[in-house]
Scaffold this motif. Structure first.
Motif, PDB file in Angstrom:
ATOM      1  N   ASN A  21       0.817  -1.216   0.000  1.00 12.84           N
ATOM      2  CA  ASN A  21       0.000   0.000   0.000  1.00 12.84           C
ATOM      3  C   ASN A  21       0.852   1.268   0.000  1.00 12.84           C
ATOM      4  N   CYS A  22       0.263   2.324  -0.519  1.00 10.37           N
ATOM      5  CA  CYS A  22       0.949   3.615  -0.569  1.00 10.37           C
ATOM      6  C   CYS A  22      -0.106   4.723  -0.437  1.00 10.37           C
ATOM      7  N   THR A  23       0.102   5.635   0.485  1.00 15.77           N
ATOM      8  CA  THR A  23      -0.768   6.808   0.572  1.00 15.77           C
ATOM      9  C   THR A  23       0.071   8.039   0.277  1.00 15.77           C
ATOM     10  N   TYR A  24      -0.565   9.017  -0.319  1.00 14.15           N
ATOM     11  CA  TYR A  24       0.200  10.191  -0.745  1.00 14.15           C
ATOM     12  C   TYR A  24      -0.556  11.482  -0.480  1.00 14.15           C
ATOM     13  N   GLN A  25       0.214  12.519  -0.289  1.00 13.26           N
ATOM     14  CA  GLN A  25      -0.323  13.885  -0.178  1.00 13.26           C
ATOM     15  C   GLN A  25       0.601  14.760  -0.999  1.00 13.26           C
ATOM     16  N   THR A  26       0.086  15.355  -2.048  1.00 14.04           N
ATOM     17  CA  THR A  26       0.919  16.192  -2.918  1.00 14.04           C
ATOM     18  C   THR A  26       0.184  17.470  -3.281  1.00 14.04           C
ATOM     19  N   SER A  27       0.954  18.442  -3.729  1.00 11.99           N
ATOM     20  CA  SER A  27       0.390  19.685  -4.256  1.00 11.99           C
ATOM     21  C   SER A  27       0.027  19.426  -5.704  1.00 11.99           C
ATOM     22  N   GLY A  28      -1.224  19.163  -5.930  1.00 17.49           N
ATOM     23  CA  GLY A  28      -1.630  18.750  -7.273  1.00 17.49           C
ATOM     24  C   GLY A  28      -1.255  17.292  -7.498  1.00 17.49           C
ATOM     25  N   PHE A  29      -1.756  16.731  -8.552  1.00 21.24           N
ATOM     26  CA  PHE A  29      -1.494  15.303  -8.793  1.00 21.24           C
ATOM     27  C   PHE A  29      -1.506  15.034 -10.288  1.00 21.24           C
ATOM     28  N   ASN A  30      -0.419  14.398 -10.733  1.00 20.26           N
ATOM     29  CA  ASN A  30      -0.319  14.036 -12.150  1.00 20.26           C
ATOM     30  C   ASN A  30       0.047  12.575 -12.323  1.00 20.26           C
ATOM     31  N   GLY A  31      -0.322  11.765 -11.355  1.00 17.23           N
ATOM     32  CA  GLY A  31      -0.109  10.333 -11.548  1.00 17.23           C
ATOM     33  C   GLY A  31       0.709   9.691 -10.449  1.00 17.23           C
ATOM     34  N   LEU A  32       0.610   8.379 -10.379  1.00 11.77           N
ATOM     35  CA  LEU A  32       1.274   7.598  -9.335  1.00 11.77           C
ATOM     36  C   LEU A  32       2.077   6.492  -9.999  1.00 11.77           C
ATOM     37  N   PHE A  33       3.341   6.409  -9.618  1.00 13.22           N
ATOM     38  CA  PHE A  33       4.250   5.447 -10.226  1.00 13.22           C
ATOM     39  C   PHE A  33       4.677   4.395  -9.204  1.00 13.22           C
ATOM     40  N   TRP A  34       4.908   3.210  -9.719  1.00 13.03           N
ATOM     41  CA  TRP A  34       5.567   2.162  -8.924  1.00 13.03           C
ATOM     42  C   TRP A  34       6.836   1.731  -9.654  1.00 13.03           C
ATOM     43  N   TYR A  35       7.916   1.645  -8.872  1.00 11.73           N
ATOM     44  CA  TYR A  35       9.191   1.180  -9.395  1.00 11.73           C
ATOM     45  C   TYR A  35       9.682   0.024  -8.536  1.00 11.73           C
ATOM     46  N   GLN A  36      10.437  -0.869  -9.158  1.00 15.40           N
ATOM     47  CA  GLN A  36      11.086  -1.965  -8.445  1.00 15.40           C
ATOM     48  C   GLN A  36      12.587  -1.672  -8.389  1.00 15.40           C
ATOM     49  N   GLN A  37      13.185  -1.884  -7.236  1.00 11.43           N
ATOM     50  CA  GLN A  37      14.616  -1.659  -7.125  1.00 11.43           C
ATOM     51  C   GLN A  37      15.273  -2.820  -6.389  1.00 11.43           C
ATOM     52  N   HIS A  38      16.135  -3.555  -7.106  1.00  8.53           N
ATOM     53  CA  HIS A  38      16.927  -4.583  -6.453  1.00  8.53           C
ATOM     54  C   HIS A  38      18.126  -3.924  -5.800  1.00  8.53           C
ATOM     55  N   ALA A  39      18.621  -4.553  -4.759  1.00  8.01           N
ATOM     56  CA  ALA A  39      19.717  -3.989  -3.977  1.00  8.01           C
ATOM     57  C   ALA A  39      20.905  -3.656  -4.874  1.00  8.01           C
ATOM     58  N   GLY A  40      21.407  -2.447  -4.749  1.00 10.47           N
ATOM     59  CA  GLY A  40      22.579  -2.038  -5.510  1.00 10.47           C
ATOM     60  C   GLY A  40      22.303  -1.677  -6.954  1.00 10.47           C
ATOM     61  N   GLU A  41      21.033  -1.691  -7.336  1.00  3.78           N
ATOM     62  CA  GLU A  41      20.696  -1.356  -8.717  1.00  3.78           C
ATOM     63  C   GLU A  41      19.769  -0.154  -8.765  1.00  3.78           C
ATOM     64  N   ALA A  42      19.631   0.405  -9.950  1.00  7.38           N
ATOM     65  CA  ALA A  42      18.715   1.530 -10.133  1.00  7.38           C
ATOM     66  C   ALA A  42      17.273   1.023 -10.231  1.00  7.38           C
ATOM     67  N   PRO A  43      16.308   1.880  -9.951  1.00  7.57           N
ATOM     68  CA  PRO A  43      14.905   1.473 -10.060  1.00  7.57           C
ATOM     69  C   PRO A  43      14.511   1.169 -11.503  1.00  7.57           C
ATOM     70  N   THR A  44      13.567   0.262 -11.649  1.00  2.00           N
ATOM     71  CA  THR A  44      12.981  -0.002 -12.963  1.00  2.00           C
ATOM     72  C   THR A  44      11.480   0.245 -12.878  1.00  2.00           C
ATOM     73  N   PHE A  45      10.957   0.812 -13.929  1.00  2.00           N
ATOM     74  CA  PHE A  45       9.550   1.211 -13.977  1.00  2.00           C
ATOM     75  C   PHE A  45       8.631  -0.003 -13.987  1.00  2.00           C
ATOM     76  N   LEU A  46       7.594   0.034 -13.165  1.00  2.00           N
ATOM     77  CA  LEU A  46       6.593  -1.035 -13.145  1.00  2.00           C
ATOM     78  C   LEU A  46       5.249  -0.564 -13.690  1.00  2.00           C
ATOM     79  N   SER A  47       4.754   0.571 -13.160  1.00  2.00           N
ATOM     80  CA  SER A  47       3.398   0.975 -13.546  1.00  2.00           C
ATOM     81  C   SER A  47       3.174   2.454 -13.327  1.00  2.00           C
ATOM     82  N   TYR A  48       2.152   2.950 -14.007  1.00  2.00           N
ATOM     83  CA  TYR A  48       1.732   4.341 -13.875  1.00  2.00           C
ATOM     84  C   TYR A  48       0.213   4.381 -13.875  1.00  2.00           C
ATOM     85  N   ASN A  49      -0.364   5.018 -12.869  1.00  2.00           N
ATOM     86  CA  ASN A  49      -1.819   5.208 -12.801  1.00  2.00           C
ATOM     87  C   ASN A  49      -2.115   6.695 -12.668  1.00  2.00           C
ATOM     88  N   VAL A  50      -3.036   7.164 -13.453  1.00  2.00           N
ATOM     89  CA  VAL A  50      -3.479   8.545 -13.282  1.00  2.00           C
ATOM     90  C   VAL A  50      -5.008   8.591 -13.118  1.00  2.00           C
TER      91      VAL A  50
END
Lengths: 109, 115
Positions: A21-50
């Motif tokens: 789960n993820c809850t958010y509070q932002t000034s305006g909203f243009n979408g929600l992203f999920w990324y996966q990050q394995h240890a020692g590596e950069a994040p990789t894109f999983l999904s985008y919901n708007v």
């Protein structure tokens, strides 16, 4: 202020289903992203919901409720390789990504 | 997805020297590039945002004279850590975003160790 909350750590069993789960509070909203990050590596894109609702992509699904400031990432048929950190990020009105601290997912055999 | 290449993957340097990290978008034009640093078990911290041909916009608390960012072309941005100190040791990650593209794609990251 702007804020993203997600659990620090979760444990699940291989072959099972887990919901992060993820809850958010932002000034305006243009979408929600999920990324996966394995240890020692950069994040990789999983999904985008708007838009509200569930987006399914193979074993991974992502859900968004804009009125509740809430999203979740659902992982099915868990595999050992799914052990990673899962980062939730919300895009604000300036198109800046506000990052959560990440949820470390531990998969046990 | 699009490919972003970051180089080097890891670097060890002596205190007081400068290190340059490159971030290239290989199959799209990156109108915007983001530079992050990440400490162990912590989230990404945005350092600066750069648009091609413009000066980078630095986040509060990030020293622009220490972390020099150049985004001279639509496929290349560089981050130079000047006069590096041990406290600059971190995981530096770039991401790139193209015009009209929603998601940003990440480079592989650079593990910097200053000794």
């Amino acid at each position: 202020g702007q804020n993203i909350d997600q659990p620090t750590e979760m444990t699940a069993t291989e072959g099972a289903i887990v919901q992060i789960n993820c809850t958010y509070q932002t000034s305006g909203f243009n979408g929600l992203f999920w990324y996966q990050q394995h240890a020692g590596e950069a994040p990789t894109f999983l999904s985008y919901n708007v838009l509200d609702g569930l987006e399914e992509k193979g074993r991974f699904s992502s859900f968004l409720s804009r009125s509740k400031g809430y999203s979740y990432l659902l992982l099915k048929e868990l595999q050992m390789k799914d052990s990673a950190s899962y980062l939730c990020a919300a895009m604000d009105s300036n198109y800046q990504l506000i990052w959560g601290a990440g949820t470390k997912l531990i998969i046990k055999p | 997805g699009a490919v972003v290449s970051q180089h080097p993957s890891w670097v060890i340097c002596k205190s007081g020297t400068s290190v340059k990290i490159e971030c290239r978008s290989l199959d799209f034009q990156a109108t915007t590039m983001f530079w992050y640093r990440q400490f162990p078990k912590q989230s990404l911290m945005l350092m600066a945002t750069s648009n091609e041909g413009s000066k980078a916009t630095y986040e509060q608390g990030v020293e622009k004279d220490k972390f020099l960012i150049n985004h001279a072309s639509l496929t290349l941005s560089t981050l130079t850590v000047t006069s590096a100190h041990p406290e600059d040791s971190s995981f530096y990650i770039c991401s790139a975003k193209g015009q009209g593209i929603t998601e940003a794609f990440f480079g592989q990251g650079t593990r910097l160790t200053v000794v």
